[in-house]
Design a protein around this motif. Sequence first.
Motif: not given
Length: 1173
Positions: A929, A933-936, A939-940, A943
């Motif tokens: 993580m 810093t992106k949370r597109s 990407i989520l 995770f």
Amino acid sequence: MAELGNWLPEWFPNGVKKRDDKSATLTLLSLRVVWVRIVWSEKERWSHAIVQYQKQQKTLCGDVLITSAFVSYMGYFTRPYRVELLNNAWIPFLQSQEVSVPLTDGLDPILMLTDDATVAAWHNQCLPNDRMSTENAAILTTSERWPLIIDPQQQGIKWIRNRLGSELRVVQLGQEGYLDVIEQALASGETLLIENLPEKVDPVLEPLLGRNTIKRGRYIQIRGKDCEYNSNFQLIIHTKLANPHFPPELQAQTTLINFTVTPVGLEEQLLGQVVSRERPDLESLKMELTTQQNHFKIELKRLEDDLLNRLSAAHGNFLGDISLVEQLESTKTTACHIQCKVVEARENETKINEAREVYRPAAERASLLFFIINDLSKINLMYQFSLKTFNSVFNKAMERAEWDEDVRTRVRTLTEAITYSVFLYTSQGLFERDKLTFLSHTAFQILLKQGLIDAQEFDFLLRFPVEASKVSPVSFLSAQAWGAIKTVSTMEDFNGLDRDVESSPKRWRKIVESSCPEKERLPQDWKNKSSLQKLIILRALRPDRMTYTLRNFVEESMGTKYVEAARLEFVKLYEDSCPSTPVFFILSPGVDPLKDVEKLGLKLGFSIDQGTLHNVSLGQGQEEVAERVVKNASKLGHWVILQNVHLVARWLPSLDALLETAAVDSHPNYRVFITGEPAPSPEQHVIPRGILENAIKITNEPHTGMNASLHAALNNFSQDTLDMCSREQEFNSMFFSLCFFHACVMERRKFGPQGWNHYYPFSTGDLTISASVLYNYLEANTKSMQVPWEDLCYLFGEIMYGGHITDDWDRRLCKTYLQEFMHLKMFEGELFLCPGFLAPPFLDYSGYHSYIDEHLPSENPTLYGLHPNAELECLTVTSDNLLRTLLELQPQDSSRGEGAAPSMEEKVKSVIEDILDKLPEEYNMAEIMSKTTKRSPYILVCFQECERMNLLLAEIRKSLNELDLGLKGELTISSRMETLQSALFTDSVPDSWARLAYPTTNTLAQWFNDLMCSCRELDSWTQDLVLPAVVWLSGLFNPQSFLTAVLQSIARKNQWPLDKMTLIVDVTKKTKDDFGHPPREGAYIHGLFVEGARWDTQTGVLSEAVLRDLTPAMPVLYVRAVPAEEQELKSTYECPVYRTKQRGPTYVWTLHLRTKQPPAKWIVAGVALLLSV
């Protein structure tokens, strides 16, 4: 004699020397001579005994320690584990200590606990004459804790009842006044037997089980009151459960003793029965000798004990005690006589045993068959058989066997008669789908016992650990079939099979494309392979034909009569029943089994009109009626029918006890007939084991197939039905279409999930009500002469039949069928209900039946709109399930001979080691993580997938380590660990892992391989958190979240409202390796397969499937999102996407695929996309 001279001064006191009475002196002298003779004759035996006692002084502590452990811990183990523990664990452990613990060589704990005389007495009291039973009896009689005996076959309880007789008080938990009986036994110091203990014990018994005494040990509290406790009180607890999971505290409070009958023990018992029937002289002599020897041992022990008591009680100069010397002389004479008799008896016994051994093959076969049918409850809990009923079948088979003077021929005849009788008795109570499983299991076990098939090859056939192949070098084999061929080729006897298939494709193609490959000869030297080896090759080439191949295998090894066995007539089955043996009909939809009972009853004078046949349909409030009827019928000799016993689950234990008590001293004509449905799952099973074990079980299933189903549908009506409507022509045509629709939806269920996503209980009631609705609507529209097509289709598809349907895709299928069958064309004689079957013209009732017989095509999937591959898929699944069931039925002991397949424990340890070696480490979420810093949305998703993977990896590692410790004996094996062990052995995905992963139909090996691929995909994705060029959709825990991320990312990019958007898919012509980077928007996905059709890459549309290519892979799909109004729906098929072939609850998404054919074609063909095959 020199020593005797030294003893004389002591033996002749001065007073005696001086006496003149010569006769008294001579008498005394003669007594002393007798003493000398007796003592001298016993010198060797007593000297040997003294040496033994001296050795025992050193080894006594170690022997007692081992024996105490034996009593405390051995009871629940089977014989092989007992030997393993004693000889390979405990004794070596004590001898390996720094200060070695001395032990008697060849220590036998039984000799420490009891003696030959006691064991002999036990055998006379009907204790089975095998080592395991003797050990159990020794543990039971010496244990300080209350014994809890596991006794499914009731052999232990039979011995206990014979041993204790009238001194024993017997009670069952839950029976009226049982606590009063316990209190009375507790106060009077009697022995109490608690029968049939369930897994959950009444908490009121806790103080008794734990011996929680109060007031200085004089009282125990039961039901809140102090009950007097007599120290002589003994408690024995008994359960019929074969594999109970008692709570740990109960196991600590009691000594568990496993009285489950063993193959060796049962074989000995059955051998006795065979010989007593065939050679009663021999068996009675054997019994006489055994009893005689047992009495000899008891008598010798009594004489020796009595003598020792007299000697120890004697005072002063006992050498002159005439009665003592006479008794000693008598004992010595008796002992010599007995010793001679024992030697003589042993010689006779050896000769008798040699003569008895001739009959052992029959007993050995019978013992094997009992354990085969005893395991059938693993398939369905309705299949319960007791040793008592098995013995009855066994004895009747011997009675009916053809006589032959030649003993060896007679034994072969007996063996065959027993095998066939057990087969007939068992198979009449099995569903059709399980009969071949039972037959195959029986054939394989017999052949394994005779050493006629290789155990390792058989294990390979059942497990079939296939490694997937991406491509096949020959056009007639799928990639999966080629992977199977490659795996088979790794075995020694199959080396070169893959090369042969490649180099001689024409010969092998002929077999693969044959309609009956099991009847074809294999090419070249492969035709010389054994039958089992041919089974292995055919499973690789044509798994769909395995049921037929197995049937041929059974016919070849056991005989034609086993595969062509006709059902026994009900009259014959009735002859085997008696007041204590009810008849249990296992119900199937659409069949009334009671017609046979009523028909036979009329013939024998039992009917409802005469008041001698009582029919009770069980339900709320009928229990008391049934109880009253059963009690009266048992006295008067009437018949009782108890229908639908599965509906009164709470009353069934009472019924079990009622049937048992009512049969005692009942009228010989009294009979009970029971009907009940099998439970849909083992957890919902309610019918007590006692009822099922004692009953003759009978299944009755309706004929299957479109022809039988269509006739059955018409049979619900008559010519009057066709004549009742004023619009005869329209009614009759629509009525026939309705019957065809009913047959279609009923029979489609046999194709599994490709037929219907869920199994629906469609019934004849749906058809009869729909026919009434059709009549009413046509009559209501007589004036306008219109047919309300839409209304009728809605009523049939949404209410009558649709009322059962819970799945939207199944509802769509039902509506599509009705739209195809309920059509104006039927009045014009142009409507084809299925390929080659035109809707009939206006006919009468018998005319419709004749039309079906003359014009309906033979049974095949196209009758239902399905592709022929649907049948191949159905047959493949049936074959795989059959072989998987056979694997689960295999004996899981660790005491098999050389060359045998690995035992359960060895196999499981190997799997644990293999998985733990390959299992990757968990993902460091903090590190991953921190990479961006992106949370597109993408990407989520990454995770979330890593987190889900971590949970799964942690559970796998934890559960395997726990099980490993359990197998080493460092942890107690729990039911959860037992379930995991069973799954690993049968190559199934454990439930605890599947819950954290995703639905799968794969074997454990295939599933774990996919898991490793998923980890590699995630490793690649987490390197830089950039979307992979092509996403393997099948490898994601939550593919829906990824497809939603596609929607979200495009919606954000174009600032479109998410709820007004939809996914569209373009099927490319490329494979995964043709792409180097992801698209600008949307995503490329792969790992999908199509079932029921194929994708034509050239034309870019759905096309007819290729025969035997059941689930062809789809090319890479380009998925993107567009506003819903821009989606092009014309010439597309709305195709559901599922996780697995099970469909239903594994639904993922809906994609529109291009088609030139009408969508209805693909709907009735059950076309869907799958993420895993």
